[in-house]
Write a protein that holds these residues in place. Structure first.
Motif, PDB file in Angstrom:
ATOM      1  N   LYS A  82      -3.454   4.183  13.701  1.00  0.00           N
ATOM      2  CA  LYS A  82      -2.109   4.461  13.211  1.00  0.00           C
ATOM      3  C   LYS A  82      -1.480   5.591  14.021  1.00  0.00           C
ATOM      4  O   LYS A  82      -2.017   6.693  14.083  1.00  0.00           O
ATOM      5  CB  LYS A  82      -2.157   4.825  11.724  1.00  0.00           C
TER       6      LYS A  82
ATOM      7  N   PHE B 295       3.657   0.953   2.627  1.00  0.00           N
ATOM      8  CA  PHE B 295       3.420  -0.046   3.666  1.00  0.00           C
ATOM      9  C   PHE B 295       3.288  -1.424   3.041  1.00  0.00           C
ATOM     10  O   PHE B 295       2.564  -1.617   2.073  1.00  0.00           O
ATOM     11  CB  PHE B 295       2.129   0.256   4.432  1.00  0.00           C
TER      12      PHE B 295
ATOM     13  N   TYR C 247      -8.535   0.371  11.744  1.00  0.00           N
ATOM     14  CA  TYR C 247      -7.111   0.354  12.018  1.00  0.00           C
ATOM     15  C   TYR C 247      -6.760   1.649  12.739  1.00  0.00           C
ATOM     16  O   TYR C 247      -7.337   2.705  12.499  1.00  0.00           O
ATOM     17  CB  TYR C 247      -6.294   0.262  10.726  1.00  0.00           C
TER      18      TYR C 247
ATOM     19  N   PHE D 143       0.318  -4.843   9.236  1.00  0.00           N
ATOM     20  CA  PHE D 143       1.131  -3.897   8.500  1.00  0.00           C
ATOM     21  C   PHE D 143       2.521  -3.725   9.093  1.00  0.00           C
ATOM     22  O   PHE D 143       2.704  -3.800  10.310  1.00  0.00           O
ATOM     23  CB  PHE D 143       0.445  -2.522   8.481  1.00  0.00           C
ATOM     24  N   GLY D 144       3.469  -3.459   8.220  1.00  0.00           N
ATOM     25  CA  GLY D 144       4.793  -3.051   8.662  1.00  0.00           C
ATOM     26  C   GLY D 144       4.808  -1.580   8.999  1.00  0.00           C
ATOM     27  O   GLY D 144       3.811  -0.878   8.800  1.00  0.00           O
ATOM     28  N   PRO D 145       5.954  -1.085   9.483  1.00  0.00           N
ATOM     29  CA  PRO D 145       6.044   0.322   9.901  1.00  0.00           C
ATOM     30  C   PRO D 145       6.146   1.296   8.744  1.00  0.00           C
ATOM     31  O   PRO D 145       6.028   2.506   8.941  1.00  0.00           O
ATOM     32  CB  PRO D 145       7.314   0.343  10.752  1.00  0.00           C
ATOM     33  N   GLY D 146       6.379   0.797   7.552  1.00  0.00           N
ATOM     34  CA  GLY D 146       6.438   1.668   6.385  1.00  0.00           C
ATOM     35  C   GLY D 146       7.837   2.089   6.004  1.00  0.00           C
ATOM     36  O   GLY D 146       8.757   2.113   6.831  1.00  0.00           O
TER      37      GLY D 146
ATOM     38  N   PHE E 137      -4.237  -3.244  13.332  1.00  0.00           N
ATOM     39  CA  PHE E 137      -5.619  -3.724  13.358  1.00  0.00           C
ATOM     40  C   PHE E 137      -6.222  -3.528  14.747  1.00  0.00           C
ATOM     41  O   PHE E 137      -5.599  -3.826  15.766  1.00  0.00           O
ATOM     42  CB  PHE E 137      -5.664  -5.200  12.975  1.00  0.00           C
TER      43      PHE E 137
ATOM     44  N   PHE F 226      -9.514   1.731   1.923  1.00  0.00           N
ATOM     45  CA  PHE F 226      -9.353   2.504   3.144  1.00  0.00           C
ATOM     46  C   PHE F 226     -10.020   3.861   3.024  1.00  0.00           C
ATOM     47  O   PHE F 226     -10.043   4.476   1.947  1.00  0.00           O
ATOM     48  CB  PHE F 226      -7.863   2.736   3.439  1.00  0.00           C
ATOM     49  N   GLY F 227     -10.512   4.345   4.149  1.00  0.00           N
ATOM     50  CA  GLY F 227     -10.942   5.731   4.241  1.00  0.00           C
ATOM     51  C   GLY F 227      -9.743   6.639   4.406  1.00  0.00           C
ATOM     52  O   GLY F 227      -8.599   6.173   4.502  1.00  0.00           O
ATOM     53  N   THR F 228      -9.994   7.928   4.452  1.00  0.00           N
ATOM     54  CA  THR F 228      -8.917   8.916   4.538  1.00  0.00           C
ATOM     55  C   THR F 228      -8.409   9.121   5.959  1.00  0.00           C
ATOM     56  O   THR F 228      -7.404   9.778   6.166  1.00  0.00           O
ATOM     57  CB  THR F 228      -9.382  10.262   3.989  1.00  0.00           C
TER      58      THR F 228
ATOM     59  N   LEU G 121     -13.187  -3.189   8.812  1.00  0.00           N
ATOM     60  CA  LEU G 121     -12.159  -3.202   9.843  1.00  0.00           C
ATOM     61  C   LEU G 121     -11.820  -1.771  10.234  1.00  0.00           C
ATOM     62  O   LEU G 121     -11.954  -0.833   9.442  1.00  0.00           O
ATOM     63  CB  LEU G 121     -10.872  -3.872   9.334  1.00  0.00           C
TER      64      LEU G 121
ATOM     65  N   LYS H  64      -5.285   9.275   1.740  1.00  0.00           N
ATOM     66  CA  LYS H  64      -5.683   7.982   2.273  1.00  0.00           C
ATOM     67  C   LYS H  64      -4.650   6.914   1.926  1.00  0.00           C
ATOM     68  O   LYS H  64      -3.804   7.085   1.050  1.00  0.00           O
ATOM     69  CB  LYS H  64      -7.044   7.578   1.717  1.00  0.00           C
ATOM     70  N   VAL H  65      -4.748   5.817   2.637  1.00  0.00           N
ATOM     71  CA  VAL H  65      -3.940   4.639   2.329  1.00  0.00           C
ATOM     72  C   VAL H  65      -4.510   4.000   1.069  1.00  0.00           C
ATOM     73  O   VAL H  65      -5.709   3.703   0.994  1.00  0.00           O
ATOM     74  CB  VAL H  65      -3.973   3.642   3.506  1.00  0.00           C
TER      75      VAL H  65
ATOM     76  N   PHE I 154      -8.309  -4.227   0.068  1.00  0.00           N
ATOM     77  CA  PHE I 154      -8.995  -3.422   1.061  1.00  0.00           C
ATOM     78  C   PHE I 154      -9.146  -2.014   0.519  1.00  0.00           C
ATOM     79  O   PHE I 154      -8.275  -1.510  -0.166  1.00  0.00           O
ATOM     80  CB  PHE I 154      -8.173  -3.329   2.343  1.00  0.00           C
TER      81      PHE I 154
ATOM     82  N   TYR J 182       0.857  -1.165   0.000  1.00  0.00           N
ATOM     83  CA  TYR J 182       0.000   0.000   0.000  1.00  0.00           C
ATOM     84  C   TYR J 182       0.901   1.223   0.000  1.00  0.00           C
ATOM     85  O   TYR J 182       2.076   1.168   0.383  1.00  0.00           O
ATOM     86  CB  TYR J 182      -0.868   0.061   1.267  1.00  0.00           C
TER      87      TYR J 182
ATOM     88  N   PHE K  36      -8.369   4.602  10.775  1.00  0.00           N
ATOM     89  CA  PHE K  36      -8.826   4.335   9.419  1.00  0.00           C
ATOM     90  C   PHE K  36      -9.881   3.241   9.445  1.00  0.00           C
ATOM     91  O   PHE K  36      -9.698   2.221  10.109  1.00  0.00           O
ATOM     92  CB  PHE K  36      -7.672   3.836   8.544  1.00  0.00           C
TER      93      PHE K  36
ATOM     94  N   ALA L 156       4.677   7.612  12.175  1.00  0.00           N
ATOM     95  CA  ALA L 156       5.890   6.828  11.880  1.00  0.00           C
ATOM     96  C   ALA L 156       5.700   5.329  12.122  1.00  0.00           C
ATOM     97  O   ALA L 156       6.689   4.593  12.217  1.00  0.00           O
ATOM     98  CB  ALA L 156       7.084   7.342  12.684  1.00  0.00           C
ATOM     99  N   GLU L 157       4.460   4.882  12.226  1.00  0.00           N
ATOM    100  CA  GLU L 157       4.200   3.445  12.337  1.00  0.00           C
ATOM    101  C   GLU L 157       3.184   3.029  11.293  1.00  0.00           C
ATOM    102  O   GLU L 157       2.448   3.861  10.757  1.00  0.00           O
ATOM    103  CB  GLU L 157       3.673   3.090  13.731  1.00  0.00           C
ATOM    104  N   GLY L 158       3.126   1.721  11.018  1.00  0.00           N
ATOM    105  CA  GLY L 158       2.100   1.227  10.116  1.00  0.00           C
ATOM    106  C   GLY L 158       0.766   1.102  10.822  1.00  0.00           C
ATOM    107  O   GLY L 158       0.695   1.112  12.048  1.00  0.00           O
ATOM    108  N   PRO L 159      -0.318   1.004  10.069  1.00  0.00           N
ATOM    109  CA  PRO L 159      -1.637   0.800  10.680  1.00  0.00           C
ATOM    110  C   PRO L 159      -1.667  -0.490  11.495  1.00  0.00           C
ATOM    111  O   PRO L 159      -1.084  -1.494  11.101  1.00  0.00           O
ATOM    112  CB  PRO L 159      -2.575   0.709   9.475  1.00  0.00           C
TER     113      PRO L 159
END
Lengths: 112, 111
Positions: B38, A91, B36, A103-106, B46, B101-103, B34, A42-43, B99, A35, B89, B41-44
């Protein structure tokens, strides 16, 4: 607790250069994803990968993008000739039998 | 085409009160939703999910409500804690491996 890892955390590149973003999914997961999130937006889904092939991709995932699982543990995203608009957080995610994706940290990609 | 929308970009709530985050979708084929969370500096990460065959799912302080006729879902956090401050999200799944995702809604819980 198992987690998805990504390297590098930040990649700076010149426009037109190739970059490879690396991910190590959770070891027993079967589905892998990339992603991206442009700053403030947005993602967005790029691509999903299962059984060593792309299972779905978005319209963003054009010919400049490719994915590979070269060795059974890494999952890579290659951007062949980067453009300014490729600057984003990328990501990686993986999932097992359930729907939830982890998810990973990006990787923050900056194209100059 | 934005199939999942979060119309509130930000929300501030006092600690201990309820936080309600909203999400709307347009595709009636979505059958799994779902949330998420966030941090910068980290990923989403769950948080909680709900299948379209249910209208409510609860996990501790977090409850997700689904209104299929209105194509609307919401996440309730009660009581809200400062550590809940993050971007939330919602995401929708309708088969395939994609998936939507919303904004995102940035929640700030004020101590």
């Amino acid at each position: 607790e198992p987690e998805v890892t990504q390297t590098p955390s930040h990649q700076v590149t010149q426009m037109g250069q190739e970059v490879i973003l690396r991910c190590v999914p959770i070891s027993n997961h079967l589905y892998f994803y990339w992603y991206r999130q442009i700053l403030g937006q947005k993602v967005e889904f790029l691509v999903s990968f299962y059984n060593n092939e792309i299972s779905e991709k978005s319209e963003i995932f054009d010919d400049q993008f490719s994915v590979e699982r070269p060795d059974g543990s890494n999952f890579t995203l290659k951007i062949r000739s980067t453009k300014l608009e490729d600057s984003a957080m990328y990501f990686c995610a993986s999932s097992g039998l359930g729907i939830e994706q982890f998810f990973g940290p990006g990787t923050r990609l900056t194209v100059l | 085409d934005q199939q999942v929308k979060q119309n509130s970009p930000s929300l501030s709530v006092q600690e201990g009160r309820i936080s309600i985050l909203n999400c709307d979708y347009t595709n009636s084929m979505f059958d799994y939703f779902l949330w998420y969370k966030k941090y910068p500096a980290e990923g989403p990460t769950f948080l909680i999910s709900i299948s379209s065959i249910k209208d409510k799912n609860e996990d501790g302080r977090f409850t997700v409500f689904l209104n299929k006729s209105a194509k609307h879902l919401s996440l309730h956090i009660v009581p809200s804690q400062p550590g809940d401050s993050a971007v939330y999200f919602c995401a929708a799944f309708g088969g395939g491996n994609q998936f939507y995702f919303g904004t995102g809604t940035s929640l700030t819980v004020i101590p």
